[in-house]
Enzyme design. Structure first.
Site, short mmCIF file in Angstrom:
data_model
loop_
_atom_site.label_atom_id
_atom_site.label_comp_id
_atom_site.label_asym_id
_atom_site.label_seq_id
_atom_site.Cartn_x
_atom_site.Cartn_y
_atom_site.Cartn_z
N LYS A 68 36.21 44.89 43.30
CA LYS A 68 35.98 43.52 44.03
C LYS A 68 35.82 44.19 45.64
O LYS A 68 35.97 42.72 46.67
CB LYS A 68 37.63 43.80 44.18
CG LYS A 68 37.80 43.06 42.53
CD LYS A 68 39.19 43.11 42.19
CE LYS A 68 39.85 42.89 40.35
NZ LYS A 68 41.11 42.73 40.38
N TYR A 192 32.10 39.12 36.39
CA TYR A 192 33.17 39.63 36.76
C TYR A 192 33.50 41.53 35.64
O TYR A 192 33.57 42.03 36.92
CB TYR A 192 34.82 38.86 36.35
CG TYR A 192 35.89 39.60 37.25
CD1 TYR A 192 36.02 39.97 38.29
CD2 TYR A 192 36.70 39.43 35.64
CE1 TYR A 192 37.70 40.41 38.40
CE2 TYR A 192 37.74 40.90 35.42
CZ TYR A 192 38.20 41.37 36.95
OH TYR A 192 39.25 42.09 37.48
N VAL A 258 41.31 50.73 37.94
CA VAL A 258 42.39 51.18 36.07
C VAL A 258 41.75 51.84 35.79
O VAL A 258 41.73 52.59 35.42
CB VAL A 258 42.38 49.70 35.29
CG1 VAL A 258 43.48 49.33 36.28
CG2 VAL A 258 41.36 49.34 34.98
N1 GLU Z 1 38.47 45.04 35.25
C1 GLU Z 1 39.66 44.96 35.54
C2 GLU Z 1 41.00 43.75 34.73
O1 GLU Z 1 40.39 42.50 35.20
C3 GLU Z 1 40.18 45.50 36.45
C4 GLU Z 1 41.51 45.40 37.13
C5 GLU Z 1 41.70 46.77 37.99
O2 GLU Z 1 41.03 47.60 38.48
O3 GLU Z 1 42.93 47.20 38.82
O4 GLU Z 1 41.22 43.89 34.42
#
Ligand code: GLU
Length: 304
Positions: A68, A192, A258
């Site tokens: 992000k 995304y 995550v």
């Molecule tokens: N792709 C994960 C989601 O959208 C990213 C969340 C994260 O890394 O905190 O839930």
């Protein structure tokens, strides 16, 4: 500094490997639930151009929300300050995937690092193009920052998240209902989920993060003014509901994912990547955070 830094990293890695509690791997993305929790790596790219590592620093892991930061840099390059009409800049005080606040605030996500905010920045990066074109720009940015073309998206992880991404679909449709998505929700989410599924080693991530260090020796992908603002957002919002705790313990701007990775920046000095897949209750790497805390203390690195 170099000899000391290597010693400190080796000691941290040994201590982390002795740990009895590695935290819990994220299982809401089934593919990530397969990862063995007892792994640890840390890498530091210094302003002198050196790289120091300890642990499994050549094992690839899922970057997830760390991407992000890169999509935000690209979105700011495209939309400039107009972006802030669509996304806020305040810590959320809620979980990364909470939908409650979004209704209260009429579809304008609190910040670009909670999922809803990142879905909006992905919408800006998509800009009416096909997802593969936007993803090519994104990967091009990460590879240029890392000076390494061997960085890829794991399509299985993206598929796994798509099949179980009900909350993110809810977010995207909610944003669309408030007129805060310009592209079809399915296309934005496809983009995304794929950028989140980028895999890197800690060495590659530490190198890719150098553009945020704001040192003359590093690649100038964005202006120094923007580097400072990206760091401010990482410090205040980079760890979701654990951002205050991370700033207190570590004292450096950082972004977690995550997949268990953390990218931390020592302004003017270094870019740090830590990885351990087990998470704490806020969804941030348990041992990655502990390692960053130790490193910052031992090296006397802090923005304060
Ligand atoms: N792709 C994960 C989601 O959208 C990213 C969340 C994260 O890394 O905190 O839930």
């Amino acid at each position: 500094m170099s000899a000391k830094l290597q010693q400190v990293l080796d000691q941290i890695s040994r201590d982390m490997h002795d740990s009895h509690d590695w935290g819990k791997v994220a299982s809401y993305i089934p593919e990530l639930g397969q990862v063995r929790p007892d792994q640890f790596a840390i890498s530091v790219a210094t302003a002198d151009g050196d790289m120091f590592s300890a642990g499994n620093a050549s094992t690839r892991f899922s970057a997830q929300s760390i991407t992000k930061v890169f999509t935000l840099a690209i979105a700011l390059g495209r939309a400039g300050d107009q972006l802030w009409r669509r996304v806020g800049r305040e810590p959320s005080g809620t979980a990364f995937n909470s939908i409650v606040q979004l209704e209260h605030e009429r579809g304008r996500p609190r910040n670009p690092f909670v999922n809803a905010g990142a879905i909006v920045t992905t919408d800006v990066v998509l800009a009416g193009r096909e997802p593969r074109e936007a993803l090519a720009e994104f990967l091009g940015f990460v590879r240029a920052a890392a000076e390494d073309d061997d960085i890829h998206i794991n399509a299985d992880v993206a598929r796994s998240e798509t099949a179980h991404g009900h909350r993110n679909f809810a977010h995207a449709h909610f944003l669309a209902s408030f007129g805060n998505l310009k592209n079809p929700p399915e296309k934005v989410l496809g983009t995304y989920f794929h950028h989140c599924a980028t895999e890197l080693t800690t060495q590659q991530l530490a190198k890719a993060g150098r553009f945020l260090v704001g040192s003359n020796t590093f690649p100038h992908m964005v202006s120094l003014d923007r580097v400072r603002r990206l760091n401010a957002l990482m410090l205040t919002c980079g760890h979701y509901d654990g951002s205050g705790e991370f700033a207190y313990r570590v004292g450096l701007p950082a972004k977690s994912g995550v997949g268990g990775g953390i990218l931390g920046i020592v302004p003017g000095k270094a870019s740090i990547a830590a990885w351990s897949p087990g998470l704490d209750r806020n969804g941030n790497s348990k041992l990655g955070t502990a390692a960053m805390e130790r490193l910052a203390q031992e090296m006397d690195w802090s923005v304060f």
